[in-house]
Design an enzyme around this catalytic site. Structure first.
Site, PDB file in Angstrom:
ATOM      1  N   VAL A 129       0.845  -1.216   0.000  1.00 30.98           N
ATOM      2  CA  VAL A 129       0.000   0.000   0.000  1.00 30.98           C
ATOM      3  C   VAL A 129       0.871   1.253   0.000  1.00 30.98           C
ATOM      4  O   VAL A 129       0.708   2.144  -0.836  1.00 30.98           O
ATOM      5  CB  VAL A 129      -0.961  -0.005   1.214  1.00 30.98           C
ATOM      6  CG1 VAL A 129      -1.759   1.298   1.257  1.00 30.98           C
ATOM      7  CG2 VAL A 129      -1.896  -1.208   1.158  1.00 30.98           C
ATOM      8  N   ASP A 150      10.606   4.105   6.113  1.00 29.51           N
ATOM      9  CA  ASP A 150      10.406   2.795   6.727  1.00 29.51           C
ATOM     10  C   ASP A 150      11.508   2.584   7.770  1.00 29.51           C
ATOM     11  O   ASP A 150      12.610   3.105   7.610  1.00 29.51           O
ATOM     12  CB  ASP A 150      10.510   1.695   5.637  1.00 29.51           C
ATOM     13  CG  ASP A 150       9.807   0.417   6.043  1.00 29.51           C
ATOM     14  OD1 ASP A 150       8.857   0.007   5.343  1.00 29.51           O
ATOM     15  OD2 ASP A 150      10.196  -0.162   7.083  1.00 29.51           O
ATOM     16  N   LYS A 201      15.611  -2.296   3.549  1.00 33.27           N
ATOM     17  CA  LYS A 201      14.591  -2.146   2.501  1.00 33.27           C
ATOM     18  C   LYS A 201      14.767  -0.786   1.824  1.00 33.27           C
ATOM     19  O   LYS A 201      14.706  -0.661   0.611  1.00 33.27           O
ATOM     20  CB  LYS A 201      13.207  -2.254   3.166  1.00 33.27           C
ATOM     21  CG  LYS A 201      12.091  -2.609   2.242  1.00 33.27           C
ATOM     22  CD  LYS A 201      10.825  -2.811   3.085  1.00 33.27           C
ATOM     23  CE  LYS A 201       9.692  -3.358   2.311  1.00 33.27           C
ATOM     24  NZ  LYS A 201       8.458  -3.451   3.111  1.00 33.27           N
ATOM     25  N   THR A 230      -5.528  -0.828   6.731  1.00 34.87           N
ATOM     26  CA  THR A 230      -6.849  -1.385   7.043  1.00 34.87           C
ATOM     27  C   THR A 230      -6.924  -1.610   8.543  1.00 34.87           C
ATOM     28  O   THR A 230      -6.188  -2.430   9.078  1.00 34.87           O
ATOM     29  CB  THR A 230      -7.042  -2.718   6.287  1.00 34.87           C
ATOM     30  OG1 THR A 230      -6.835  -2.466   4.896  1.00 34.87           O
ATOM     31  CG2 THR A 230      -8.432  -3.279   6.513  1.00 34.87           C
ATOM     32  N   PHE A 243      -8.244   0.754  -1.874  1.00 36.67           N
ATOM     33  CA  PHE A 243      -8.997  -0.340  -2.496  1.00 36.67           C
ATOM     34  C   PHE A 243      -8.157  -0.928  -3.629  1.00 36.67           C
ATOM     35  O   PHE A 243      -8.629  -1.116  -4.744  1.00 36.67           O
ATOM     36  CB  PHE A 243     -10.343   0.178  -3.032  1.00 36.67           C
ATOM     37  CG  PHE A 243     -11.194   0.799  -1.946  1.00 36.67           C
ATOM     38  CD1 PHE A 243     -11.271   2.182  -1.812  1.00 36.67           C
ATOM     39  CD2 PHE A 243     -11.882   0.007  -1.032  1.00 36.67           C
ATOM     40  CE1 PHE A 243     -12.025   2.766  -0.806  1.00 36.67           C
ATOM     41  CE2 PHE A 243     -12.647   0.587  -0.018  1.00 36.67           C
ATOM     42  CZ  PHE A 243     -12.719   1.971   0.100  1.00 36.67           C
ATOM     43  N   LEU A 244      -6.868  -1.153  -3.332  1.00 41.67           N
ATOM     44  CA  LEU A 244      -5.930  -1.578  -4.379  1.00 41.67           C
ATOM     45  C   LEU A 244      -5.876  -3.092  -4.461  1.00 41.67           C
ATOM     46  O   LEU A 244      -5.689  -3.765  -3.453  1.00 41.67           O
ATOM     47  CB  LEU A 244      -4.523  -1.041  -4.072  1.00 41.67           C
ATOM     48  CG  LEU A 244      -4.412   0.463  -3.775  1.00 41.67           C
ATOM     49  CD1 LEU A 244      -2.970   0.829  -3.456  1.00 41.67           C
ATOM     50  CD2 LEU A 244      -4.939   1.307  -4.928  1.00 41.67           C
ATOM     51  N   ASN A 275     -14.576  -5.307   1.371  1.00 35.85           N
ATOM     52  CA  ASN A 275     -13.845  -6.570   1.174  1.00 35.85           C
ATOM     53  C   ASN A 275     -14.700  -7.764   1.555  1.00 35.85           C
ATOM     54  O   ASN A 275     -14.698  -8.788   0.865  1.00 35.85           O
ATOM     55  CB  ASN A 275     -12.549  -6.557   1.987  1.00 35.85           C
ATOM     56  CG  ASN A 275     -11.397  -5.967   1.168  1.00 35.85           C
ATOM     57  OD1 ASN A 275     -11.601  -5.488   0.049  1.00 35.85           O
ATOM     58  ND2 ASN A 275     -10.207  -6.002   1.714  1.00 35.85           N
ATOM     59  N   CYS A 303      -5.730  -9.971   2.098  1.00 37.58           N
ATOM     60  CA  CYS A 303      -6.828  -9.098   2.542  1.00 37.58           C
ATOM     61  C   CYS A 303      -8.128  -9.816   2.875  1.00 37.58           C
ATOM     62  O   CYS A 303      -8.598  -9.765   4.009  1.00 37.58           O
ATOM     63  CB  CYS A 303      -7.072  -8.024   1.492  1.00 37.58           C
ATOM     64  SG  CYS A 303      -5.623  -7.001   1.306  1.00 37.58           S
ATOM     65  N   ARG A 349       0.471 -15.424   0.115  1.00 40.59           N
ATOM     66  CA  ARG A 349      -0.305 -15.421   1.377  1.00 40.59           C
ATOM     67  C   ARG A 349      -1.697 -16.013   1.169  1.00 40.59           C
ATOM     68  O   ARG A 349      -2.440 -15.587   0.285  1.00 40.59           O
ATOM     69  CB  ARG A 349      -0.378 -13.997   1.942  1.00 40.59           C
ATOM     70  CG  ARG A 349       0.935 -13.536   2.565  1.00 40.59           C
ATOM     71  CD  ARG A 349       0.891 -12.107   3.033  1.00 40.59           C
ATOM     72  NE  ARG A 349       0.890 -11.179   1.908  1.00 40.59           N
ATOM     73  CZ  ARG A 349       0.967  -9.841   2.076  1.00 40.59           C
ATOM     74  NH1 ARG A 349       1.004  -9.324   3.285  1.00 40.59           N
ATOM     75  NH2 ARG A 349       0.983  -9.035   1.026  1.00 40.59           N
TER      76      ARG A 349
END
Ligand code: UDX
Length: 432
Positions: free
Chosen positions: A11, A30, A35, A122, A152-153, A211, A263, A331
């Site tokens: 996201v 981050d 990273k 979320t 809402f990706l 979702n 998600c 996942r």
């Protein structure tokens, strides 16, 4: 606007890059220094079509940079997006908000001027209230607004979903914050896209409810598929016939394996838990969760039946192993349940995935990664089409596999049963 995006996962990275693409000055920050170093060396840690090129372009034009100096970037920004992970707490089934509150504390200590704090992660209903409480010190009075702006990706379509959203939801009662956010999103608010302002809690719930509803729609068509298999109907006809009704719509009505990803499974469970904390029972969402969990067992049994319960030493090929096409994300992928089941029954597994070899299977000596479709299909007794990558849509199975008893189990209904019958392939679909 000067924007700070905290969290460089799916996201944060996509949102930060897209905000820079529409002209803002964005710092994606981050705590994971490694990273950040990789990002500064041009390595993009997530598989998202088009993202690498967008990052390159905006870094070159100095609209986008990556840093682990979180506090400095909070200080120099007008808008701070919280895009950290909210994984499911296995015990409570609730979203784990540790990272969100850790970031909130950081922001609290760096409100050197008025800022809008935007929660894009979320999060359960009332999380915005809790973040506001953390920031609300005497020193910080009138220096911030906390708002909810859920994403809402879809993985694999994230840039398109960001740049061409059906709606932008802004949860805030602050007029000031509202007008700033409307301005921010103006370049992507086409006639079709709607800017929808509501309360912060409503925005938090819209994300979960959307979702959960999409998961319900998918589970509904999957259960219709079960009925179709028993009544000699093609579920694709049901999807088309239903989808022509504008009240239903034709999207998210493709029958397939259990839904997966980071998600739907997480958000449906978290929504039920949140509702429980408000003494509300969401019987439909609970049923969807159970139905989806049972789907893997149902498909496992189907595979056993296809092979007449003689699985031992059979070679089973998976075309695609991620939870869906267009991503490298494993996942809650259905195959993470199916492959161990088939291994236990004595089969040997081969797989090919366009997004590459998966560490999930490194420990299994009977799971072999094939570098291409040809190698994967060669010698198989059963080929399972697990995801809908374009390169899986025109395979000449006869050419790649000489086994006269070859069976193809098409979990995504990519092929026509009649055409497969014509070329004497024993073909099985979902809901057909
Ligand atoms: C989803 C939501 O779509 C997105 O709005 C939200 O922000 C994040 O979660 P994502 O999980 O990336 O996005 O994938 P999505 O394309 O929604 O698919 C979710 C699951 O549903 C996948 O397992 C997919 O295979 C399955 N699916 C989707 C179907 O089985 N049939 C369909 O018709 C559509």
């Amino acid at each position: 606007m000067k924007i700070c995006v905290i969290g460089t996962g799916y996201v944060g990275l996509v949102s930060g890059t897209c905000f820079s693409e529409i002209g803002n000055n964005v710092a994606c920050v981050d705590i994971d220094k490694k990273k950040i170093d990789k990002l500064n060396n041009g390595f993009v840690p997530i598989f998202e079509p088009g993202l690498e090129e967008l990052i390159k372009r905006n870094v070159k034009h100095k609209r986008l940079n990556f840093s682990s100096k979180i506090e400095d970037n909070i200080k120099s920004s007008d808008i701070v997006f919280i895009c950290v992970g909210t994984p499911t707490n296995k015990k409570s089934n609730q979203a784990d908000l540790k990272q969100v509150f850790k970031v909130a504390k950081l922001i609290k200590n760096n409100l050197n001027k008025y800022k809008i704090i935007v929660n894009k992660s979320t999060v359960p209903v009332t999380t915005g209230d809790k973040i506001e409480k953390i920031l609300n010190t005497k020193k910080n009075k009138n220096k911030f607004d906390v708002i909810s702006n859920p994403e809402f990706l879809r993985e694999g379509e994230a840039i398109r979903d960001f740049m061409y959203p059906d709606r932008v939801v802004i949860g805030s009662n602050s007029k000031k914050a509202n007008s700033v956010m409307k301005n921010l999103y103006l370049p992507i608010l086409k006639k079709r896209s709607r800017y929808f302002n509501c309360s912060r809690r409503a925005a938090e719930l819209i994300k979960y409810a959307s979702n959960a509803f999409l998961a319900t729609k998918i589970t509904f068509i999957n259960e219709m598929a079960n009925l179709c298999e028993k009544s000699n109907i093609d579920v694709k006809d049901i999807s088309i016939g239903m989808g022509l009704d504008e009240r239903i719509g034709d999207r998210f009505l493709r029958a397939g394996p259990a839904y997966g990803g980071s998600c739907f499974p997480k958000d449906t469970r978290a929504l039920v838990t949140t509702a429980k904390s408000f003494n509300t029972d969401l019987s439909i969402v609970k049923t969807v969760i159970n139905s989806n969990q049972n789907r893997n067992n149902l498909l496992n049994k189907r595979i056993l039946k296809l092979l007449n319960n003689k699985i031992n030493n059979k070679i089973i090929t998976f075309l695609g192993v991620t939870f869906k096409a267009g991503t490298d994300d494993m996942r809650e992928s259905p195959c993470l349940d199916m492959i161990p089941f088939l291994l236990k029954k004595g089969s040997t597994i081969k797989y090919y995935d366009p997004s590459g070899e998966k560490t999930n299977f490194f420990i299994n000596k009977n799971v072999k990664f094939s570098p291409n479709i040809k190698d994967a299909c060669n010698g198989a007794d059963l080929i399972i089409i697990h995801t809908e990558w374009n390169e899986f849509k025109q395979i000449n199975f006869r050419k790649l596999n000489k086994n006269k008893n070859l069976k193809v189990f098409d979990l995504r209904n990519l092929y026509s049963p009649s055409l497969m019958k014509k070329i004497n392939i024993r073909y099985y679909g979902i809901g057909r």
